[in-house]
Design a protein around this motif. Structure first.
Motif, mmCIF file in Angstrom:
data_model
loop_
_atom_site.group_PDB
_atom_site.id
_atom_site.type_symbol
_atom_site.label_atom_id
_atom_site.label_comp_id
_atom_site.label_asym_id
_atom_site.label_seq_id
_atom_site.Cartn_x
_atom_site.Cartn_y
_atom_site.Cartn_z
ATOM 1 N N UNK A 74 0.835 -1.201 0.000
ATOM 2 C CA UNK A 74 0.000 0.000 0.000
ATOM 3 C C UNK A 74 0.866 1.245 0.000
ATOM 4 N N UNK A 75 1.954 1.204 0.764
ATOM 5 C CA UNK A 75 2.887 2.331 0.804
ATOM 6 C C UNK A 75 3.493 2.564 -0.573
ATOM 7 N N UNK A 76 3.907 1.492 -1.225
ATOM 8 C CA UNK A 76 4.511 1.603 -2.564
ATOM 9 C C UNK A 76 3.500 2.144 -3.553
ATOM 10 N N UNK A 77 2.294 1.568 -3.559
ATOM 11 C CA UNK A 77 1.278 2.031 -4.492
ATOM 12 C C UNK A 77 0.871 3.469 -4.209
ATOM 13 N N UNK A 78 0.839 3.850 -2.942
ATOM 14 C CA UNK A 78 0.518 5.229 -2.577
ATOM 15 C C UNK A 78 1.560 6.211 -3.085
ATOM 16 N N UNK A 79 2.811 5.803 -3.081
ATOM 17 C CA UNK A 79 3.869 6.698 -3.559
ATOM 18 C C UNK A 79 3.844 6.805 -5.079
ATOM 19 N N UNK A 80 3.348 5.774 -5.759
ATOM 20 C CA UNK A 80 3.249 5.819 -7.223
ATOM 21 C C UNK A 80 2.102 6.713 -7.647
ATOM 22 N N UNK A 81 1.006 6.677 -6.885
ATOM 23 C CA UNK A 81 -0.187 7.443 -7.235
ATOM 24 C C UNK A 81 0.002 8.944 -7.101
ATOM 25 N N UNK A 82 0.980 9.369 -6.347
ATOM 26 C CA UNK A 82 1.153 10.808 -6.094
ATOM 27 C C UNK A 82 1.698 11.521 -7.262
#
Length: 82
Positions: A74-82
């Motif tokens: 979730x942390x990785x995907x959250x950083x990609x979405x930004x």
């Protein structure tokens, strides 16, 4: 990054072993004869190793393995979405 690879590394290696592998891979990237595809593969390995270290940390802090893996992704995907 691939969660199954991260889980396999986390389950079968100690943090010290992972850190040693990271050091070796980082040293290899300095070789002048490496081609771009080889550097990409090494970069992917480094990413998975760093992910395994983070999952190890979360588990050491009391999180279950499943929750740690999910939280990391979730942390990785959250950083990609930004």
């Amino acid at each position: 990054m691939k969660l199954p690879v991260i889980k396999t590394i986390q389950r079968s290696c100690t943090p010290e072993q992972i850190e040693t592998a990271l050091g070796v891979l980082e040293a290899i990237t300095e070789a002048p004869s490496l081609k771009e595809p080889e550097i990409d593969v090494i970069g992917e390995l480094i990413s998975n190793l760093c992910g395994a270290l983070e999952v190890h940390e979360m588990i050491a802090d009391g999180m279950s393995e499943k929750d740690a893996g999910n939280a990391f992704m979730k942390k990785v995907l959250g950083s990609i979405d930004r």
